[in-house]
Design an enzyme around this catalytic site. Sequence first.
Site, PDB file in Angstrom:
ATOM      1  CG  ASP A 136       2.729   4.819   0.491  1.00  0.00           C
ATOM      2  OD1 ASP A 136       3.335   4.235   0.053  1.00  0.00           O
ATOM      3  OD2 ASP A 136       2.739   6.158   0.533  1.00  0.00           O
ATOM      4  CD  GLU A 156       1.595   1.014  -1.014  1.00  0.00           C
ATOM      5  OE1 GLU A 156       2.694   1.244  -0.994  1.00  0.00           O
ATOM      6  OE2 GLU A 156       0.694   1.463  -1.630  1.00  0.00           O
TER       7      GLU A 156
END
Length: 254
Positions: A52, A124
């Site tokens: 992320d 992610e």
Amino acid sequence: MTNHTVTDHEELAKSLGVHIAPEALRLALTHRSYAYENSGLPTNERLEFLGDSILGLAVTDYLYRTFPDLAEGDLAKLRAALVSTRALARVARTLGIGPYISLGAGEQLTQGKDKDSILADTMEALIGAAYLSTDIDTARRLVLRLVVPLLSDKDAMTAGKDWKTTIQEIAAARDMGEIRYQIADFGPDHHKSFSATLVIGGTEHGTGSGPSKKEAEREAARRTVETLTAGRGEQGDILTLVLDRFGDAESSTT
């Protein structure tokens, strides 16, 4: 869940176009529901946290350099669209990530392999795994290769837009009356779908459907906004602006 072989995982890494160490790849594809049902195996959540951050940095840097005339608020809107759950899930579906994710029995029953949240989190985690297996520049290039094409995709670029807030603003500005959603559900308990009809001031407007009430309401709001603003030039949306000019911006950076 289908047990994928090392060769299968290598094919997945090949489709991503980047080297990922086998153990890191396996971990990136391990959802917490599977880990909890298998003696508390490690999950992909730490890799998701790492990915992320890398995703955010790569996208922010790219937008800052590509659109030097956009204000901070407009850049933030673009970034939100590119890193949204729906946008990342769209990338994951294009790559065929879903069938590779290790899921627990409950998530399998509720079609977890096609849930936006699970697909986005796994993307992610894969970015994080790619970074650990290579370096920051390689991971950054992976991110840009995956998400930059979304800039010219209208559906993807409006994925993170808050349509429900937008329709509230339009209705208030036009004094249209109270907003409410009529909800209906259908299908078996383990795989329900929902439909929503947006009613403003007693008049029915857009309808939408989705795997949750929230998604159905969002789709109904989106359709209503598009209908009410068609030809009026009211939205003034930076995402629309970028879609119109991205071809020029893209060519200027190649």
